[in-house]
Motif scaffolding. Structure first.
Motif, PDB file in Angstrom:
ATOM      1  N   UNK A 191      67.442  13.398   3.308  1.00 56.59           N
ATOM      2  CA  UNK A 191      66.671  14.617   3.553  1.00 56.59           C
ATOM      3  C   UNK A 191      66.805  15.092   5.004  1.00 56.59           C
ATOM      4  N   UNK A 245      70.436  16.356   5.938  1.00 52.03           N
ATOM      5  CA  UNK A 245      70.793  17.603   5.257  1.00 52.03           C
ATOM      6  C   UNK A 245      70.020  18.771   5.858  1.00 52.03           C
ATOM      7  N   UNK A 246      68.757  18.518   6.191  1.00 49.74           N
ATOM      8  CA  UNK A 246      67.963  19.571   6.819  1.00 49.74           C
ATOM      9  C   UNK A 246      68.603  20.003   8.144  1.00 49.74           C
ATOM     10  N   UNK A 255      71.683  22.058   7.663  1.00 49.85           N
ATOM     11  CA  UNK A 255      71.368  23.451   7.321  1.00 49.85           C
ATOM     12  C   UNK A 255      71.114  24.282   8.571  1.00 49.85           C
ATOM     13  N   UNK A 271      70.294   7.621  -9.502  1.00 43.95           N
ATOM     14  CA  UNK A 271      69.343   8.709  -9.244  1.00 43.95           C
ATOM     15  C   UNK A 271      68.511   8.484  -8.003  1.00 43.95           C
ATOM     16  N   UNK A 272      68.938   7.549  -7.164  1.00 45.36           N
ATOM     17  CA  UNK A 272      68.173   7.261  -5.958  1.00 45.36           C
ATOM     18  C   UNK A 272      68.860   7.737  -4.690  1.00 45.36           C
ATOM     19  N   UNK A 273      69.913   8.526  -4.832  1.00 43.02           N
ATOM     20  CA  UNK A 273      70.540   9.133  -3.658  1.00 43.02           C
ATOM     21  C   UNK A 273      71.031  10.514  -4.047  1.00 43.02           C
ATOM     22  N   UNK A 274      70.855  11.478  -3.138  1.00 45.46           N
ATOM     23  CA  UNK A 274      71.361  12.828  -3.381  1.00 45.46           C
ATOM     24  C   UNK A 274      72.862  12.741  -3.642  1.00 45.46           C
ATOM     25  N   UNK A 308      76.738  17.245  -5.656  1.00 46.90           N
ATOM     26  CA  UNK A 308      76.300  18.532  -6.219  1.00 46.90           C
ATOM     27  C   UNK A 308      74.926  18.935  -5.685  1.00 46.90           C
ATOM     28  N   UNK A 309      74.035  17.951  -5.533  1.00 45.46           N
ATOM     29  CA  UNK A 309      72.703  18.237  -4.988  1.00 45.46           C
ATOM     30  C   UNK A 309      72.826  18.841  -3.588  1.00 45.46           C
ATOM     31  N   UNK A 325      74.354  22.288  -3.597  1.00 51.75           N
ATOM     32  CA  UNK A 325      73.351  23.216  -4.132  1.00 51.75           C
ATOM     33  C   UNK A 325      72.433  23.711  -3.039  1.00 51.75           C
ATOM     34  N   UNK A 326      71.969  22.769  -2.238  1.00 45.89           N
ATOM     35  CA  UNK A 326      70.982  23.068  -1.212  1.00 45.89           C
ATOM     36  C   UNK A 326      71.619  23.816  -0.041  1.00 45.89           C
ATOM     37  N   UNK A 327      72.837  23.414   0.356  1.00 47.81           N
ATOM     38  CA  UNK A 327      73.436  23.970   1.568  1.00 47.81           C
ATOM     39  C   UNK A 327      74.333  25.183   1.324  1.00 47.81           C
ATOM     40  N   UNK A 371      63.614   4.834 -14.510  1.00 47.41           N
ATOM     41  CA  UNK A 371      63.959   4.554 -13.117  1.00 47.41           C
ATOM     42  C   UNK A 371      63.202   5.507 -12.188  1.00 47.41           C
ATOM     43  N   UNK A 373      64.304   7.542  -9.680  1.00 45.81           N
ATOM     44  CA  UNK A 373      64.935   8.837  -9.432  1.00 45.81           C
ATOM     45  C   UNK A 373      64.380   9.546  -8.200  1.00 45.81           C
ATOM     46  N   UNK A 374      64.382   8.860  -7.096  1.00 48.68           N
ATOM     47  CA  UNK A 374      63.860   9.447  -5.863  1.00 48.68           C
ATOM     48  C   UNK A 374      64.745  10.588  -5.367  1.00 48.68           C
ATOM     49  N   UNK A 375      66.007  10.632  -5.819  1.00 51.13           N
ATOM     50  CA  UNK A 375      66.902  11.715  -5.392  1.00 51.13           C
ATOM     51  C   UNK A 375      66.334  13.066  -5.800  1.00 51.13           C
ATOM     52  N   UNK A 379      65.584  16.173  -3.299  1.00 49.20           N
ATOM     53  CA  UNK A 379      66.141  17.522  -3.424  1.00 49.20           C
ATOM     54  C   UNK A 379      65.032  18.574  -3.418  1.00 49.20           C
ATOM     55  N   UNK A 388      63.608  18.910   0.047  1.00 45.87           N
ATOM     56  CA  UNK A 388      64.577  19.610   0.904  1.00 45.87           C
ATOM     57  C   UNK A 388      64.555  21.112   0.666  1.00 45.87           C
ATOM     58  N   UNK A 432      63.564  23.767   3.537  1.00 49.45           N
ATOM     59  CA  UNK A 432      64.613  24.676   4.021  1.00 49.45           C
ATOM     60  C   UNK A 432      64.213  26.139   3.872  1.00 49.45           C
ATOM     61  N   UNK A 468      64.491  28.295   7.148  1.00 49.60           N
ATOM     62  CA  UNK A 468      65.397  29.440   7.219  1.00 49.60           C
ATOM     63  C   UNK A 468      64.646  30.725   7.508  1.00 49.60           C
TER      64      UNK A 468
END
Lengths: 268, 90
Positions: free
Chosen positions: A147, A150-151, A154, A183-186, A189-190, A193-195, B11, B13-15, B19, B22, B26, B30
């Motif tokens: 997080x 990535x912030x 940006x 599913x525990x790391x961005x 694609x994530x 998507x954000x940037x 699980x 799923x902290x990702x 997201x 974030x 943002x 921005x």
């Protein structure tokens, strides 16, 4: 012949700017390209140790700026790859010793004789960052799938666009495919998507990078290591070649698809 | 690790929360408007609008959204129920 000037930057510290600069330099030089790496992190130089050239420094970038030596005298040639050079940062000065104009003037001197000038930017958004992007034809933004990183990426992307140096390209560094799959790391694609930025490389977390750093031999010297391969891919993409991206857990691998289907089923 | 954990059921799923957090932070970064500033803006808006028309102040929502490159300030301001308004007017 006119060199392309590429600045590697990130905003946040510790995401891998210096490692990326050294390794992209090694990867480009290993294809015969003539490459100069410039450490623009004045006062906190490190590109020299990552490249394993720290014992050969006589002059540094500030010496050149202040006229104590010629640009050529501050360039250290890598003995392993004879088209790879380093211009080290001064260690006892700070960012104010160099101006964006100095950066443009000195890198222009290099344009004629080299193919690539890679500039390792300091962290932050102050003078050092502005120096580093001033001469850039292309800016690579490096980030980690976290997080905070990535912030900051940006924010940097916005500043690069404001300076009319955009659009930059993204390197996603230190990806752990297993955590992405869980599913525990961005995933890639994530982050994209954000940037909303074009991707130029995905580098997996790899212990060989630490071993390489310990020894002063950039990991890309060994094109068989996972991270080394990723940096070679980036070098080829910089040269305009079309290299497919390896699937690091976020893509459409067979097992990824299956596990997503199972997940969707479990949720409903 | 059992079979269900292996295929990803149950699980953490902290990702996903990474997201979502974030994307939210943002939008504020921005637009250059902190969540606190937005709160102030909301209070002032409620004040101004209340002078002209009675609204459900508790239900007012001011949010920043982003569609493609367009940032948008969206205000959802429900009016007070008609019965209540008649009552206050009379």
């Amino acid at each position: 012949m006119s060199a392309k000037i590429v600045t590697i930057t990130s905003g946040k510290g510790g995401v891998g700017k210096t490692t990326a600069t050294a390794n992209i330099g090694v990867a480009l030089a290993s294809t015969g390209e003539r490459v100069v790496c410039i450490d623009a992190d004045i006062g906190l130089r490190n590109l020299d140790v990552i490249m394993g050239l720290e014992n050969r420094i006589v002059y540094d970038f500030v010496d050149v700026v202040e006229g104590r030596c010629k640009l050529r005298q501050a360039m250290i040639r890598d003995k392993r790859l004879d088209t790879l050079f380093l211009i080290p940062a001064a260690q006892t000065r700070d960012k104010t010793a160099v101006s964006p104009k100095d950066m443009v003037r000195l890198t222009n001197e290099l344009r004629q004789e080299y193919d690539w000038v890679l500039i390792d930017s300091p962290a932050g958004i102050e003078r050092g960052f502005r120096n580093a992007i001033a001469p850039a034809d292309l800016v690579l933004i490096i980030t980690n799938p976290e997080v905070s990183a990535v912030r900051d990426a940006d924010r940097i992307i916005g500043l690069i666009e404001a300076e009319e140096k955009g659009p930059g390209k993204l390197i996603l560094n230190r990806v752990k495919p297993e955590m992405v799959r869980r599913g525990d790391m961005l995933g890639t694609e994530d982050v994209l998507d954000v940037l909303a930025i074009e991707l130029i490389g995905i580098v997996p977390e790899d212990e060989s990078v630490i071993v390489a750093t310990n020894q002063g031999v950039p990991v890309a010297m060994d094109a068989n290591s996972k991270a080394g391969r990723a940096f070679h891919d980036i070098a080829h993409r910089l040269k305009g070649e079309d290299v497919p991206f390896a699937d690091l857990g976020g893509g459409d691998g067979f097992f990824g698809r299956i596990s997503r289907m199972m997940r969707a089923g479990g949720e409903s | 690790m059992n079979f269900f954990q292996k295929v990803g059921i149950g699980r953490s799923r902290s990702a996903k929360s990474a997201k979502e957090r974030l994307q939210l932070v943002l939008i504020h970064d921005r637009a250059g408007i902190s969540p606190g500033k937005l709160e102030t803006l909301k209070d002032e808006l409620i004040n101004v609008i209340s002078r002209h028309i009675e609204i459900e102040t508790e239900a007012v929502e001011i949010t920043l959204t982003k569609e493609r490159d367009q940032h948008r300030l969206v205000a959802d301001i429900p009016l007070a129920p008609i019965r209540k308004r008649r009552h206050t007017i009379s």
